[in-house]
Write a protein that holds these residues in place. Structure first.
Motif, PDB file in Angstrom:
ATOM      1  N   ALA A  10       0.844  -1.195   0.000  1.00  0.00           N
ATOM      2  CA  ALA A  10       0.000   0.000   0.000  1.00  0.00           C
ATOM      3  C   ALA A  10       0.879   1.244   0.000  1.00  0.00           C
ATOM      4  O   ALA A  10       1.891   1.302   0.697  1.00  0.00           O
ATOM      5  N   THR A  18       0.457   5.037   3.501  1.00  0.00           N
ATOM      6  CA  THR A  18       0.448   4.514   4.862  1.00  0.00           C
ATOM      7  C   THR A  18       1.400   5.339   5.718  1.00  0.00           C
ATOM      8  O   THR A  18       2.325   5.985   5.222  1.00  0.00           O
ATOM      9  N   MET A  19       1.159   5.318   7.020  1.00  0.00           N
ATOM     10  CA  MET A  19       2.051   6.012   7.950  1.00  0.00           C
ATOM     11  C   MET A  19       3.443   5.397   7.944  1.00  0.00           C
ATOM     12  O   MET A  19       4.431   6.088   8.180  1.00  0.00           O
ATOM     13  N   VAL A  73      -2.849  11.634   5.416  1.00  0.00           N
ATOM     14  CA  VAL A  73      -2.790  10.162   5.444  1.00  0.00           C
ATOM     15  C   VAL A  73      -3.617   9.631   6.604  1.00  0.00           C
ATOM     16  O   VAL A  73      -4.363   8.644   6.466  1.00  0.00           O
ATOM     17  N   GLY A  74      -3.504  10.272   7.769  1.00  0.00           N
ATOM     18  CA  GLY A  74      -4.293   9.831   8.915  1.00  0.00           C
ATOM     19  C   GLY A  74      -5.780   9.985   8.684  1.00  0.00           C
ATOM     20  O   GLY A  74      -6.575   9.098   9.028  1.00  0.00           O
ATOM     21  N   TYR A 123      -7.285  10.045   5.760  1.00  0.00           N
ATOM     22  CA  TYR A 123      -7.678   9.066   4.741  1.00  0.00           C
ATOM     23  C   TYR A 123      -7.849   7.675   5.361  1.00  0.00           C
ATOM     24  O   TYR A 123      -8.824   6.963   5.060  1.00  0.00           O
ATOM     25  N   ALA A 124      -6.912   7.302   6.250  1.00  0.00           N
ATOM     26  CA  ALA A 124      -7.015   5.990   6.897  1.00  0.00           C
ATOM     27  C   ALA A 124      -8.253   5.916   7.784  1.00  0.00           C
ATOM     28  O   ALA A 124      -8.969   4.900   7.798  1.00  0.00           O
ATOM     29  N   GLY A 125      -8.536   6.991   8.522  1.00  0.00           N
ATOM     30  CA  GLY A 125      -9.720   6.993   9.372  1.00  0.00           C
ATOM     31  C   GLY A 125     -11.004   6.920   8.574  1.00  0.00           C
ATOM     32  O   GLY A 125     -11.942   6.193   8.942  1.00  0.00           O
ATOM     33  N   ALA A 138     -11.298   5.607   5.565  1.00  0.00           N
ATOM     34  CA  ALA A 138     -11.375   4.265   4.978  1.00  0.00           C
ATOM     35  C   ALA A 138     -11.875   3.254   6.008  1.00  0.00           C
ATOM     36  O   ALA A 138     -12.698   2.382   5.685  1.00  0.00           O
ATOM     37  N   ASP A 139     -11.397   3.371   7.245  1.00  0.00           N
ATOM     38  CA  ASP A 139     -11.875   2.461   8.300  1.00  0.00           C
ATOM     39  C   ASP A 139     -13.362   2.671   8.562  1.00  0.00           C
ATOM     40  O   ASP A 139     -14.112   1.715   8.799  1.00  0.00           O
ATOM     41  N   THR A 165      -2.571  11.431  14.438  1.00  0.00           N
ATOM     42  CA  THR A 165      -2.285  10.770  13.170  1.00  0.00           C
ATOM     43  C   THR A 165      -1.689   9.378  13.345  1.00  0.00           C
ATOM     44  O   THR A 165      -1.859   8.512  12.485  1.00  0.00           O
ATOM     45  N   THR A 216      -4.594   4.625  16.006  1.00  0.00           N
ATOM     46  CA  THR A 216      -5.608   4.074  15.097  1.00  0.00           C
ATOM     47  C   THR A 216      -6.876   3.643  15.827  1.00  0.00           C
ATOM     48  O   THR A 216      -7.786   3.123  15.196  1.00  0.00           O
TER      49      THR A 216
END
Length: 596
Positions: free
Chosen positions: A189, A192-193, A227-228, A230-232, A234-235, A371, A374
């Motif tokens: 990926a 990602t962090m 990025v953080g 986007y990840a949140g 997506a989750d 960030t 998770t």
């Protein structure tokens, strides 16, 4: 080239706690800068005498200049200068009013080659290649065409880095994007962090001093927040079941796509702007109130028209077919300039003054927690963020600022005005001080002739509070709104004239000393400033018997980038050099008199 040149050592901060230019020069390997006294003469050299790296760098620079000239000739005007800045990094010719308009509207990041440009170049190349591969379905079904496109994009941004001059911001952005493209090559990926951390480690290994600079801090703060987020998101979406999308007409489909793109761009601007706001205020004392609207209006033009056609023109340039692409790029830049100028004219003042260091540190801690975590541990960032916002104003603004060459003195006199002691102040220092002291207008001194009786230099009791500087016979006076009198003296022999009434005396003479011998009168000499850098002075408005407090920018043990300060004539207490001066003699300290 050969010729006579005047070289000056790297300068220090224009005020305490501001950016130290000698720090950057030290790590860049720059020992001095200056200008030729007259036109330099070009010396004919044999290319065989040059080393291979020198010939390589010379060829790259010649190519950059040739491309920049070609772009300027094809597009012309300010648009041609901006296009040259975007493609080859040559931005010296952009008009000042356009630069200032883009700064006020928060879109100047478009001019500086950084992550935005690298990402758009890589995205354009990947999009073109994947679209081309899609025309050959048999080949695309059997080969990892996404990896081929990622490899080509990696090569393209490397070429872009070289042709743009390998500036620090572009170098850092290249490393960040290269890590993500390499992740694609290895089926990992990209956003990602972990990849962001690898990029940060790589940048620190290459340029460790950049960690304390605004470019590194703002770039990684914005990227980490995006990025953080986007990840949140997506989750959040992964945990929800969604019904299939209903069928829509073509207008409805296009409207939905437009609204989603606009919303995504707005959220991107809000997240990145919120993450970098305090860092920008700390380093530059300015914020762009209308940056969200400016970015929403300008970024579609840059992303859809300017940068893609810049890439296409670069690909077509070796074949002489770049004219149509540069034409479209120029039209996009015309629209961008018009939008930024229109919004800049309606933007309020962007100077916000100084903020406390602890607030920036607390917000940085909050950003790291928000960030990196998770789970519900993200909530631990809220106390730090709240504490950071509550301590933003926990700082005292200087009452007087003094330049390190002792030539410029400034003090706020109320109503958004900043009084200075020179009719032609240093523009860079004055602009920085205006933002730091939240002033809008520079008030120049009032000059009086020797025969003019309106200004009695010996008894300035009639100076109003918050007055501008009044100057005569090498002596300038001003009264701070607190009531303190500030004096500026060109010659040390005139210092005694201000001892009876001034609270602060700045002596622009390296041979000067404290002639007042009064603990309530603070005397700052050119020699002190040469050794310790620019100064900030604080008066005590509650007590007239308390002397002013002074802070110097380099008041401490010298670091390697400060060592040159001790060798100047001013730092050694010597007068300016003149032809025919007798050799310097060490002073005889036995009689207790100061050095002559």
């Amino acid at each position: 080239v050969t010729g006579y040149a005047k070289l000056l050592p790297p300068t220090g901060p224009v005020r305490p706690d501001s950016y130290d230019f000698s720090f950057d020069s030290y790590f860049a390997g720059i020992g001095g800068s200056g200008f030729f006294l007259g036109n330099p003469t070009v010396v004919a050299t044999d290319d065989g005498e040059m080393s291979l790296p020198a010939r390589l760098f010379s060829s790259i620079e010649n190519a950059r200049e040739a491309i920049a000239d070609h772009i300027r000739g094809s597009i012309g005007g300010a648009e041609g200068e901006i296009a040259a800045a975007l493609i080859v990094g040559v931005r010296a010719g952009i008009p000042d009013e356009i630069n200032e308009a883009m700064r006020r509207t928060g879109i100047y990041h478009i001019i500086s080659i950084s992550g935005l440009h690298m990402a758009l170049v890589a995205g354009t190349i990947m999009g073109l290649l994947r679209g081309a591969f899609a025309l050959f379905p048999d080949f695309s079904a059997r080969r990892p065409v996404k990896k081929y496109a990622a490899a080509a994009a990696l090569f393209s941004i490397a070429a872009y880095l070289v042709i743009s001059g390998v500036v620090v911001a572009a170098e850092r952005s290249f490393i960040m994007l290269a890590v993500m493209l390499i992740a694609v090559l290895f089926d990992r990926a990209a956003l990602t962090m972990r990849n962001l951390a690898i990029s940060a480690i790589a940048v620190i290994l290459v340029s460790p001093h950049e960690v304390v600079g605004p470019s590194f801090q703002m770039s990684f703060a914005a990227t980490a927040a995006l990025v953080g987020a986007y990840a949140g998101w997506a989750d959040h979406r992964a945990g929800k079941t969604r019904p299939p999308s209903p069928k829509r007409s073509l207008p409805g489909f296009l409207t939905r796509k437009f609204l989603l793109a606009t919303g995504g761009l707005a959220m991107t601007s809000i997240i990145a702007g919120s993450a970098t706001a305090l860092f920008a205020i700390w380093h530059f004392q300015r914020v762009s109130p209308l940056s969200l609207f400016a970015n929403l209006a300008v970024m579609p033009i840059v992303s859809v028209v300017v940068m893609p056609f810049a890439v296409l023109s670069s690909l077509a340039m070796p074949f002489g077919a770049d004219g149509p692409f540069l034409y479209v790029m120029g039209k996009g830049l015309t629209a961008m300039i018009a939008v930024s100028s229109w919004i800049s004219e309606r933007s309020p003042i962007d100077g916000v003054g100084l903020i406390s260091q602890q607030s920036v540190l607390l917000v940085a801690v909050a950003l790291v927690i928000a960030t990196m975590a998770t789970t519900w541990l993200r909530l631990a960032a809220l106390p730090f963020a709240l504490a950071g916002l509550l301590t933003v104003s926990d700082i005292r603004t200087p009452d007087v600022l003094i330049s390190e060459d002792a030539r410029l003195v400034a003090l706020p006199i109320g109503n958004g005005e900043l009084a200075v002691n020179r009719e032609r102040p240093n523009e860079f220092a004055a602009d920085n001080w205006k933002r730091a002291l939240v002033s809008e207008t520079i008030v120049k001194p009032e000059m009086f002739d020797k025969a003019d009786g309106q200004f009695d230099i010996a008894a300035p009791t009639d100076l109003p509070q918050g007055s501008p500087f009044y100057c005569r016979e090498g002596l300038c006076l001003a009264r701070h709104p607190s009531g303190a009198i500030v004096a500026y003296v060109e010659d040390r022999k005139n210092t005694w004239k201000a001892c009876a009434f001034a609270d602060l005396i700045v002596v622009n003479d390296a041979t000067a000393y404290d002639a007042c011998h009064n603990p309530l009168v603070v005397v700052v000499t050119k020699r002190q400033l040469a050794r310790k850098g620019s100064a900030a002075v604080f008066f005590d408005p509650q007590s007239a018997t308390t002397p002013a407090v002074i802070e110097f920018a380099v008041d401490g043990p010298y670091r390697p980038w400060h060592e040159q300060r001790k060798f100047s004539r001013e730092a050694r207490g010597l007068p300016p050099y003149k032809r025919g001066l007798p050799p310097y003699k060490k002073p005889d300290k036995s009689d207790g008199k100061p050095a002559q």
